[in-house]
Design an enzyme around this catalytic site. Structure first.
Site, PDB file in Angstrom:
ATOM      1  N   CYS A   1      45.706  59.072  53.254  1.00 61.87           N
ATOM      2  CA  CYS A   1      44.325  59.261  52.797  1.00 61.87           C
ATOM      3  C   CYS A   1      44.237  59.433  51.283  1.00 61.87           C
ATOM      4  O   CYS A   1      45.147  59.957  50.655  1.00 61.87           O
ATOM      5  CB  CYS A   1      43.734  60.512  53.427  1.00 61.87           C
ATOM      6  SG  CYS A   1      43.916  60.601  55.186  1.00 61.87           S
TER       7      CYS A   1
ATOM      8  N   ARG B   1      47.129  53.155  48.785  1.00 61.12           N
ATOM      9  CA  ARG B   1      47.787  54.196  49.581  1.00 61.12           C
ATOM     10  C   ARG B   1      47.737  53.867  51.076  1.00 61.12           C
ATOM     11  O   ARG B   1      48.491  54.450  51.852  1.00 61.12           O
ATOM     12  CB  ARG B   1      47.097  55.546  49.347  1.00 61.12           C
ATOM     13  CG  ARG B   1      47.234  56.047  47.929  1.00 61.12           C
ATOM     14  CD  ARG B   1      46.288  57.192  47.667  1.00 61.12           C
ATOM     15  NE  ARG B   1      46.691  58.398  48.361  1.00 61.12           N
ATOM     16  CZ  ARG B   1      47.529  59.312  47.899  1.00 61.12           C
ATOM     17  NH1 ARG B   1      48.075  59.129  46.714  1.00 61.12           N
ATOM     18  NH2 ARG B   1      47.830  60.377  48.585  1.00 61.12           N
TER      19      ARG B   1
ATOM     20  N   TRP C   1      43.452  57.454  56.507  1.00 60.91           N
ATOM     21  CA  TRP C   1      44.544  56.833  57.253  1.00 60.91           C
ATOM     22  C   TRP C   1      44.673  57.681  58.514  1.00 60.91           C
ATOM     23  O   TRP C   1      45.119  58.818  58.455  1.00 60.91           O
ATOM     24  CB  TRP C   1      45.816  56.869  56.414  1.00 60.91           C
ATOM     25  CG  TRP C   1      46.912  55.987  56.899  1.00 60.91           C
ATOM     26  CD1 TRP C   1      47.048  54.648  56.663  1.00 60.91           C
ATOM     27  CD2 TRP C   1      48.045  56.374  57.682  1.00 60.91           C
ATOM     28  NE1 TRP C   1      48.191  54.186  57.263  1.00 60.91           N
ATOM     29  CE2 TRP C   1      48.823  55.216  57.884  1.00 60.91           C
ATOM     30  CE3 TRP C   1      48.484  57.577  58.226  1.00 60.91           C
ATOM     31  CZ2 TRP C   1      50.008  55.235  58.612  1.00 60.91           C
ATOM     32  CZ3 TRP C   1      49.669  57.599  58.953  1.00 60.91           C
ATOM     33  CH2 TRP C   1      50.407  56.421  59.131  1.00 60.91           C
TER      34      TRP C   1
ATOM     35  N   ASN D   1      42.921  65.250  52.991  1.00 64.50           N
ATOM     36  CA  ASN D   1      44.157  64.477  53.121  1.00 64.50           C
ATOM     37  C   ASN D   1      45.212  65.427  53.667  1.00 64.50           C
ATOM     38  O   ASN D   1      45.352  66.539  53.164  1.00 64.50           O
ATOM     39  CB  ASN D   1      44.559  63.950  51.729  1.00 64.50           C
ATOM     40  CG  ASN D   1      45.947  63.335  51.709  1.00 64.50           C
ATOM     41  OD1 ASN D   1      46.513  63.026  52.759  1.00 64.50           O
ATOM     42  ND2 ASN D   1      46.499  63.156  50.527  1.00 64.50           N
ATOM     43  N   GLY D   2      45.940  65.005  54.708  1.00 58.09           N
ATOM     44  CA  GLY D   2      47.001  65.862  55.241  1.00 58.09           C
ATOM     45  C   GLY D   2      46.764  66.159  56.714  1.00 58.09           C
ATOM     46  O   GLY D   2      46.004  65.463  57.387  1.00 58.09           O
TER      47      GLY D   2
ATOM     48  N   GLU E   1      67.368  46.076  52.318  1.00 60.00           N
ATOM     49  CA  GLU E   1      66.123  46.101  51.549  1.00 60.00           C
ATOM     50  C   GLU E   1      65.369  44.776  51.695  1.00 60.00           C
ATOM     51  O   GLU E   1      64.145  44.763  51.861  1.00 60.00           O
ATOM     52  CB  GLU E   1      66.439  46.418  50.075  1.00 60.00           C
ATOM     53  CG  GLU E   1      65.256  46.363  49.122  1.00 60.00           C
ATOM     54  CD  GLU E   1      64.078  47.256  49.504  1.00 60.00           C
ATOM     55  OE1 GLU E   1      64.219  48.105  50.396  1.00 60.00           O
ATOM     56  OE2 GLU E   1      62.998  47.070  48.915  1.00 60.00           O
TER      57      GLU E   1
ATOM     58  N   LYS F   1      61.591  44.471  53.238  1.00 62.31           N
ATOM     59  CA  LYS F   1      60.505  43.877  52.443  1.00 62.31           C
ATOM     60  C   LYS F   1      59.807  42.790  53.236  1.00 62.31           C
ATOM     61  O   LYS F   1      58.594  42.725  53.290  1.00 62.31           O
ATOM     62  CB  LYS F   1      61.120  43.313  51.160  1.00 62.31           C
ATOM     63  CG  LYS F   1      60.290  43.375  49.941  1.00 62.31           C
ATOM     64  CD  LYS F   1      60.318  44.674  49.192  1.00 62.31           C
ATOM     65  CE  LYS F   1      60.034  45.881  50.025  1.00 62.31           C
ATOM     66  NZ  LYS F   1      60.299  47.135  49.423  1.00 62.31           N
TER      67      LYS F   1
ATOM     68  N   HIS G   1      79.950  41.530  67.307  1.00 55.12           N
ATOM     69  CA  HIS G   1      79.989  42.615  68.295  1.00 55.12           C
ATOM     70  C   HIS G   1      78.691  42.716  69.088  1.00 55.12           C
ATOM     71  O   HIS G   1      78.387  43.764  69.636  1.00 55.12           O
ATOM     72  CB  HIS G   1      80.341  43.929  67.595  1.00 55.12           C
ATOM     73  CG  HIS G   1      81.676  43.851  66.931  1.00 55.12           C
ATOM     74  ND1 HIS G   1      82.855  43.940  67.624  1.00 55.12           N
ATOM     75  CD2 HIS G   1      82.010  43.594  65.643  1.00 55.12           C
ATOM     76  CE1 HIS G   1      83.873  43.775  66.787  1.00 55.12           C
ATOM     77  NE2 HIS G   1      83.380  43.562  65.583  1.00 55.12           N
TER      78      HIS G   1
ATOM     79  N   LYS H   1      51.013  53.761  51.274  1.00 51.10           N
ATOM     80  CA  LYS H   1      51.932  53.783  50.128  1.00 51.10           C
ATOM     81  C   LYS H   1      52.651  55.113  50.034  1.00 51.10           C
ATOM     82  O   LYS H   1      53.831  55.190  49.763  1.00 51.10           O
ATOM     83  CB  LYS H   1      51.129  53.515  48.845  1.00 51.10           C
ATOM     84  CG  LYS H   1      51.949  53.559  47.552  1.00 51.10           C
ATOM     85  CD  LYS H   1      52.824  52.338  47.444  1.00 51.10           C
ATOM     86  CE  LYS H   1      53.661  52.326  46.184  1.00 51.10           C
ATOM     87  NZ  LYS H   1      54.779  51.361  46.321  1.00 51.10           N
TER      88      LYS H   1
HETATM   89  C1  AGP Z   1      58.759  50.358  50.632  1.00 53.55           C
HETATM   90  O1  AGP Z   1      58.374  49.072  50.422  1.00 53.55           O
HETATM   91  C2  AGP Z   1      57.961  51.186  51.465  1.00 53.55           C
HETATM   92  N1  AGP Z   1      56.630  50.924  51.506  1.00 53.55           N
HETATM   93  C3  AGP Z   1      58.489  52.544  51.880  1.00 53.55           C
HETATM   94  O2  AGP Z   1      59.655  52.295  52.596  1.00 53.55           O
HETATM   95  C4  AGP Z   1      58.767  53.603  50.792  1.00 53.55           C
HETATM   96  O3  AGP Z   1      59.840  53.207  49.999  1.00 53.55           O
HETATM   97  C5  AGP Z   1      59.037  54.944  51.468  1.00 53.55           C
HETATM   98  O4  AGP Z   1      57.905  55.320  52.198  1.00 53.55           O
HETATM   99  C6  AGP Z   1      59.423  56.031  50.491  1.00 53.55           C
HETATM  100  O5  AGP Z   1      58.393  56.331  49.609  1.00 53.55           O
HETATM  101  P1  AGP Z   1      58.645  57.198  48.318  1.00 53.55           P
HETATM  102  O6  AGP Z   1      59.607  56.437  47.472  1.00 53.55           O
HETATM  103  O7  AGP Z   1      57.305  57.342  47.690  1.00 53.55           O
HETATM  104  O8  AGP Z   1      59.229  58.497  48.767  1.00 53.55           O
END
Ligand code: AGP
Length: 606
Positions: free
Chosen positions: A2, A27, A75, A99-100, A479, A483, A502, A601
């Site tokens: 949020c 976010r 959210w 938020n929270g 990674e 992505k 395996h 985010k």
């Molecule tokens: C990455 O593309 C993500 N959206 C997510 O994995 C992110 O890296 C993770 O939530 C950690 O966030 P932070 O670095 O703000 O702690």
């Protein structure tokens, strides 16, 4: 997660709130709303969906007009995303955005119901609005304090009282909230990027501090109700940094910002050709004292930690455990005095990472935060702190933040190896020399965008794909896979190439794409065998390797070559094609690249 904003001033409040909320869209959210003081009352507009849906709804019904109010992007946590559950929520005279998570909302709701209160929504937030109203006897500070003493959990709240026009109250515990300070106008926001176009000056609120915003100023009270003086901070991010500047998406812009971000992050930490992290509280004596290192983080930040593990163990010969923060915090970890726990986080507010940091401290470990967002909770609570200077990262999919996290991992590993006398000064200077060349190396890979786009066009109809690699390449393939998953919505897995036989190799079917990261010279022969194995079973192979590496052409359908460089540095340039492939695949599939579905985010709740 949020986003919260609030405004008191002379401007058109609805416009300011919508504009500020649009800066927080990154976010992640599924509904939006505002509450504005209007004609002696409070006008609320809210809806499920995006801000544009809210604007459409207001156009068709009523656009609140006034000079102060609060706004929210939600959210969903408690209750599905729908109009009723959207914020703001009201209880009698009180209207709030939140938020929270309120952990004890159920007990509080039962209590309020027993007092004859009725609820409209399924949210924990409405419970807080009703509780505030229940305790409200004309003194907002007292009623907020009383409510704070009863609610448990993490929260940031923007509060308005119907009989206190043009005043906005704000309070936070665990969740982020700043107070923006303008001339004859003041703001609240979940982060400073929301209000950069109005002001760069702000206060950071500590837990349970209550801010009272009027047009003529801001007062802040501590949890006992005494007024306190806050330190005025100034954001060093400018408005441009939070704009797209001609790029189609923030993600593409942020991928292109990587060379500069690395330069800005490493340059101030290099002195006389050697790493110098003393300004971050890291001394040679401290480095010598650590027996064991834990790197704890989530998602992409955790993947940066995996690269860190390889290079720290390789160069400094100190054992490193990499942990997912949500696992670390609940697994009774064997951490204590003499250990270093490194927490990596772009936002500095990730709930699990913050909890892991606090746990590590309580167990007696030293803690080092590697954080991008200035003044965030992890930055403030870490014993030692290295800020990454990526600037604001708006796209949900992290790219430049990962890159600068890697650059810090290198600086740290080099300095640790030197302190532990595993490398000498000459070798350390040589390694720093390599690191200094990475911005140019990354810039040169950005030119491979067309090739990446072509590869993406081969992936868009895939249902599944695999990423494989060994050693550092395996860390990198994790990674790459994340992505692609998060923005293209194509299912992908990352596997240690040697592990395929395996079990996983049974998944390979004719035409299934396999992206092999093969930049490590020592492991090349082994990885090539694995590429051949999947090719022989019908896979379409895409290989990321160094220029000049000998790979049997019959095993490769597409190749992206990184200019020849030293193996240990490869993750920095080699991640770029993986980022670009994910980006173009998402674009070609017509997805919302910067705001992928279901994702936030900044994950400020568990
Ligand atoms: C990455 O593309 C993500 N959206 C997510 O994995 C992110 O890296 C993770 O939530 C950690 O966030 P932070 O670095 O703000 O702690």
């Amino acid at each position: 997660m949020c986003g919260i904003v609030g405004y008191v001033g002379k401007r058109d409040c609805t416009k300011v709130l919508i504009d500020a909320l649009s800066k927080l869209e990154y976010r992640g959210y599924d509904s939006a709303g505002i509450a504005v003081f209007e004609n002696g009352g409070i006008s609320v507009a809210k809806t499920k969906g995006r801000l544009r849906d809210l604007c459409e709804k207001m156009k068709k019904t009523h656009i609140p007009s006034g000079h102060s109010g609060i706004g929210h992007t939600r959210w969903a946590t408690h209750g599905e995303p729908n109009d009723v559950n959207s914020h703001p929520h009201a209880g009698g005279k009180v209207t709030i955005v939140h938020n929270g998570i309120i952990e004890n909302y159920k007990a509080l709701k039962d209590f309020l119901v027993s007092k004859g209160r009725h609820f409209q929504s399924e949210t924990d937030t409405e419970v807080v609005a009703q509780l505030l109203d229940y305790y409200y006897c004309g003194n907002p500070i007292e009623c907020i304090q009383k409510t704070l003493s009863e609610i448990q959990g993490s929260f940031a709240l923007g509060i308005i009282f119907a009989d206190r026009p043009d005043v906005v109250y704000a309070v936070r515990r665990e969740s982020p909230l700043i107070v923006g300070l303008g001339k004859d106008e003041n703001f609240i926001a979940s982060d400073v990027t929301a209000i950069l176009q109005y002001t760069r000056d702000y206060y950071l609120l500590e837990h349970d501090e209550i801010a009272v915003l009027g047009m003529d100023g801001v007062k802040v009270f501590d949890s006992h109700g005494s007024e306190i003086k806050k330190e005025r901070k100034t954001a060093d991010w400018d408005v441009d940094a939070a704009e797209k500047q001609g790029y189609e998406h923030f993600m593409l812009k942020e991928i292109h910002e990587q060379p500069t971000a690395v330069k800005t992050t490493i340059t101030p930490r290099i002195s006389d050709g050697l790493p110098d992290l003393s300004e971050c509280g890291i001394t040679v004596e401290k480095l010598r004292s650590f027996n064991q290192i834990f790197i704890v983080a989530c998602g992409t930040a955790m993947h940066a930690g995996l690269v860190g593990k390889y290079i720290i163990e390789e160069l400094a010969r100190v054992p490193v455990v990499v942990d997912i923060a949500s696992e670390f915090r609940y697994r009774n970890p064997l951490v204590g005095v003499g250990d270093l726990v490194i927490i990596i986080s772009q936002s500095g507010e990730t709930a699990d990472s913050l909890a892991a940091l606090r746990l590590a401290k309580s167990l007696g470990a030293s803690t080092l935060g590697i954080v991008n967002a200035k003044g965030s909770s992890i930055a403030r609570e870490s014993d030692m702190l290295i800020y990454t200077h990526a600037g604001p990262e708006i796209a949900v999919a992290s790219t430049k933040a990962y890159m600068v996290q890697l650059s810090v991992m290198y600086l740290f590993a080099f300095e640790l190896a030197l302190a532990k006398e595993k490398i000498d000064e000459a070798e350390c200077r040589r390694l720093i020399g390599l690191l200094r060349q990475t911005p140019d190396l990354i810039a040169s890979i950005l030119e491979s965008a067309d090739a990446c786009q072509k590869i993406s066009s081969q992936l868009i109809n895939a249902d599944h794909l695999l990423y494989i690699g060994r050693g550092l390449d395996y860390a990198l393939s994790m990674e790459g896979s994340l992505k692609l998953k998060e923005i293209s919505y194509i299912h992908s897995e990352s596997y240690a190439a040697g592990e395929l036989k395996h079990g996983t190799i049974s998944l390979i079917t004719n035409g299934m794409p396999v992206i092999a990261v093969a930049t490590q010279t020592k492991l090349l022969e082994k990885t090539v065998s694995n590429i051949k194995e999947v090719k022989a079973r019908g896979a379409k192979t895409i290989v990321v390797c160094q220029q000049g590496m000998e790979i049997d052409p019959s095993a490769v359908d597409f190749k992206i070559e990184i200019p020849k460089f030293e193996d240990i540095i490869m993750p920095m340039p080699a991640v770029v094609p993986l980022q670009l492939i994910a980006y173009y695949t998402s674009v070609l599939r017509g997805n919302d690249v910067d705001k992928p579905r279901n994702l936030a985010k900044s994950v400020t709740v568990e």
